[in-house]
Motif scaffolding. Structure first.
Motif, PDB file in Angstrom:
ATOM      1  N   PHE A  57       6.791   1.890   6.428  1.00  0.00           N
ATOM      2  CA  PHE A  57       8.066   2.487   6.066  1.00  0.00           C
ATOM      3  C   PHE A  57       7.770   3.895   5.553  1.00  0.00           C
ATOM      4  N   MET A  58       8.573   4.863   5.945  1.00  0.00           N
ATOM      5  CA  MET A  58       8.334   6.241   5.504  1.00  0.00           C
ATOM      6  C   MET A  58       9.645   6.867   5.055  1.00  0.00           C
ATOM      7  N   ASP A  59       9.559   7.661   3.986  1.00  0.00           N
ATOM      8  CA  ASP A  59      10.729   8.391   3.503  1.00  0.00           C
ATOM      9  C   ASP A  59      10.246   9.592   2.688  1.00  0.00           C
ATOM     10  N   LYS A  60      11.134  10.560   2.499  1.00  0.00           N
ATOM     11  CA  LYS A  60      10.822  11.739   1.699  1.00  0.00           C
ATOM     12  C   LYS A  60      11.254  11.490   0.259  1.00  0.00           C
ATOM     13  N   ILE A  61      10.482  12.075  -0.683  1.00  0.00           N
ATOM     14  CA  ILE A  61      10.908  12.088  -2.080  1.00  0.00           C
ATOM     15  C   ILE A  61      10.748  13.496  -2.620  1.00  0.00           C
ATOM     16  N   ILE A  62      11.457  13.766  -3.683  1.00  0.00           N
ATOM     17  CA  ILE A  62      11.337  15.032  -4.382  1.00  0.00           C
ATOM     18  C   ILE A  62      10.757  14.733  -5.756  1.00  0.00           C
TER      19      ILE A  62
ATOM     20  N   GLU B 272       0.891  -1.154   0.000  1.00  0.00           N
ATOM     21  CA  GLU B 272       0.000   0.000   0.000  1.00  0.00           C
ATOM     22  C   GLU B 272       0.929   1.203   0.000  1.00  0.00           C
ATOM     23  N   ILE B 273       0.787   2.073  -0.993  1.00  0.00           N
ATOM     24  CA  ILE B 273       1.663   3.233  -1.118  1.00  0.00           C
ATOM     25  C   ILE B 273       0.816   4.493  -0.984  1.00  0.00           C
ATOM     26  N   GLU B 274       1.221   5.369  -0.063  1.00  0.00           N
ATOM     27  CA  GLU B 274       0.542   6.658   0.118  1.00  0.00           C
ATOM     28  C   GLU B 274       1.528   7.769  -0.189  1.00  0.00           C
ATOM     29  N   LEU B 275       1.064   8.755  -0.927  1.00  0.00           N
ATOM     30  CA  LEU B 275       1.842   9.963  -1.165  1.00  0.00           C
ATOM     31  C   LEU B 275       1.200  11.067  -0.345  1.00  0.00           C
ATOM     32  N   ILE B 276       1.993  11.687   0.531  1.00  0.00           N
ATOM     33  CA  ILE B 276       1.485  12.664   1.491  1.00  0.00           C
ATOM     34  C   ILE B 276       2.159  14.005   1.223  1.00  0.00           C
ATOM     35  N   ASP B 277       1.353  15.069   1.135  1.00  0.00           N
ATOM     36  CA  ASP B 277       1.924  16.385   0.840  1.00  0.00           C
ATOM     37  C   ASP B 277       2.505  17.034   2.092  1.00  0.00           C
ATOM     38  N   PHE B 278       3.024  18.252   1.933  1.00  0.00           N
ATOM     39  CA  PHE B 278       3.751  18.925   3.017  1.00  0.00           C
ATOM     40  C   PHE B 278       2.869  19.342   4.183  1.00  0.00           C
ATOM     41  N   VAL B 279       1.548  19.350   4.009  1.00  0.00           N
ATOM     42  CA  VAL B 279       0.669  19.681   5.130  1.00  0.00           C
ATOM     43  C   VAL B 279       0.086  18.426   5.779  1.00  0.00           C
ATOM     44  N   GLY B 280       0.511  17.247   5.314  1.00  0.00           N
ATOM     45  CA  GLY B 280       0.080  15.998   5.931  1.00  0.00           C
ATOM     46  C   GLY B 280      -1.139  15.361   5.303  1.00  0.00           C
ATOM     47  N   LYS B 281      -1.578  15.880   4.158  1.00  0.00           N
ATOM     48  CA  LYS B 281      -2.765  15.339   3.488  1.00  0.00           C
ATOM     49  C   LYS B 281      -2.353  14.227   2.526  1.00  0.00           C
TER      50      LYS B 281
ATOM     51  N   ILE C 181       3.604   9.531 -10.906  1.00  0.00           N
ATOM     52  CA  ILE C 181       3.583  10.805 -10.176  1.00  0.00           C
ATOM     53  C   ILE C 181       3.507  12.022 -11.082  1.00  0.00           C
ATOM     54  N   THR C 182       3.312  11.847 -12.377  1.00  0.00           N
ATOM     55  CA  THR C 182       3.329  12.974 -13.306  1.00  0.00           C
ATOM     56  C   THR C 182       2.224  13.988 -13.046  1.00  0.00           C
ATOM     57  N   GLN C 183       1.145  13.580 -12.400  1.00  0.00           N
ATOM     58  CA  GLN C 183       0.019  14.491 -12.166  1.00  0.00           C
ATOM     59  C   GLN C 183       0.196  15.366 -10.921  1.00  0.00           C
ATOM     60  N   PHE C 184       1.274  15.165 -10.175  1.00  0.00           N
ATOM     61  CA  PHE C 184       1.476  15.915  -8.940  1.00  0.00           C
ATOM     62  C   PHE C 184       2.443  17.074  -9.147  1.00  0.00           C
ATOM     63  N   ARG C 185       2.250  18.128  -8.362  1.00  0.00           N
ATOM     64  CA  ARG C 185       3.124  19.302  -8.429  1.00  0.00           C
ATOM     65  C   ARG C 185       4.529  18.965  -7.977  1.00  0.00           C
ATOM     66  N   LYS C 186       5.471  19.734  -8.479  1.00  0.00           N
ATOM     67  CA  LYS C 186       6.855  19.593  -8.030  1.00  0.00           C
ATOM     68  C   LYS C 186       6.935  19.940  -6.554  1.00  0.00           C
ATOM     69  N   GLY C 187       7.789  19.224  -5.829  1.00  0.00           N
ATOM     70  CA  GLY C 187       7.965  19.523  -4.420  1.00  0.00           C
ATOM     71  C   GLY C 187       8.447  18.317  -3.636  1.00  0.00           C
ATOM     72  N   ILE C 188       8.429  18.470  -2.332  1.00  0.00           N
ATOM     73  CA  ILE C 188       8.863  17.413  -1.420  1.00  0.00           C
ATOM     74  C   ILE C 188       7.622  16.741  -0.846  1.00  0.00           C
ATOM     75  N   TYR C 189       7.625  15.425  -0.861  1.00  0.00           N
ATOM     76  CA  TYR C 189       6.501  14.631  -0.385  1.00  0.00           C
ATOM     77  C   TYR C 189       7.005  13.544   0.553  1.00  0.00           C
ATOM     78  N   LEU C 190       6.110  13.040   1.367  1.00  0.00           N
ATOM     79  CA  LEU C 190       6.383  11.891   2.206  1.00  0.00           C
ATOM     80  C   LEU C 190       5.731  10.690   1.547  1.00  0.00           C
ATOM     81  N   VAL C 191       6.476   9.598   1.457  1.00  0.00           N
ATOM     82  CA  VAL C 191       5.931   8.354   0.934  1.00  0.00           C
ATOM     83  C   VAL C 191       5.804   7.388   2.110  1.00  0.00           C
ATOM     84  N   LYS C 192       4.597   6.882   2.291  1.00  0.00           N
ATOM     85  CA  LYS C 192       4.324   5.902   3.345  1.00  0.00           C
ATOM     86  C   LYS C 192       4.014   4.576   2.660  1.00  0.00           C
ATOM     87  N   VAL C 193       4.806   3.568   2.974  1.00  0.00           N
ATOM     88  CA  VAL C 193       4.658   2.250   2.362  1.00  0.00           C
ATOM     89  C   VAL C 193       4.306   1.254   3.465  1.00  0.00           C
ATOM     90  N   THR C 194       3.233   0.500   3.253  1.00  0.00           N
ATOM     91  CA  THR C 194       2.817  -0.518   4.219  1.00  0.00           C
ATOM     92  C   THR C 194       2.870  -1.864   3.514  1.00  0.00           C
TER      93      THR C 194
END
Length: 85
Positions: A78-83, A36-45, A58-71
């Motif tokens: 598992f959690m990590d940041k991506i750009i 299960e992969i979640e992409l979370i924005d900078f405000v936690g949504k 990920i082409t439909q998402f804005r440029k920036g830093i995101y948190l990826v949560k993998v279950t």
């Protein structure tokens, strides 16, 4: 126990490429491919959630830093940041 008890060392999975432009790929040390992969924005949504996959477009998402949560199937998290560029 707390919800944090199941958060695992980020080194047991690899999220690549990082930075990314088209997709991210999840690679696990145990060769599992169904997450299960979640992409979370900078405000936690959570802006995207997919099931039973190891790749996320990920082409439909804005440029920036995101948190990826993998279950994984054992409910290890598992959690990590991506750009996204």
């Amino acid at each position: 126990t707390t919800a944090l008890a199941n958060i695992k060392d980020v080194n047991s999975i690899i999220i690549s490429p990082n930075p990314a432009t088209d997709f991210i790929q999840i690679t696990a040390a145990n060769n599992s491919t169904d997450f299960e992969i979640e992409l979370i924005d900078f405000v936690g949504k959570t802006i995207c959630k997919v099931y039973n996959q190891n790749k996320l477009a990920i082409t439909q998402f804005r440029k920036g830093i995101y948190l990826v949560k993998v279950t994984d199937k054992q409910k290890n998290v598992f959690m990590d940041k991506i750009i996204i560029e």
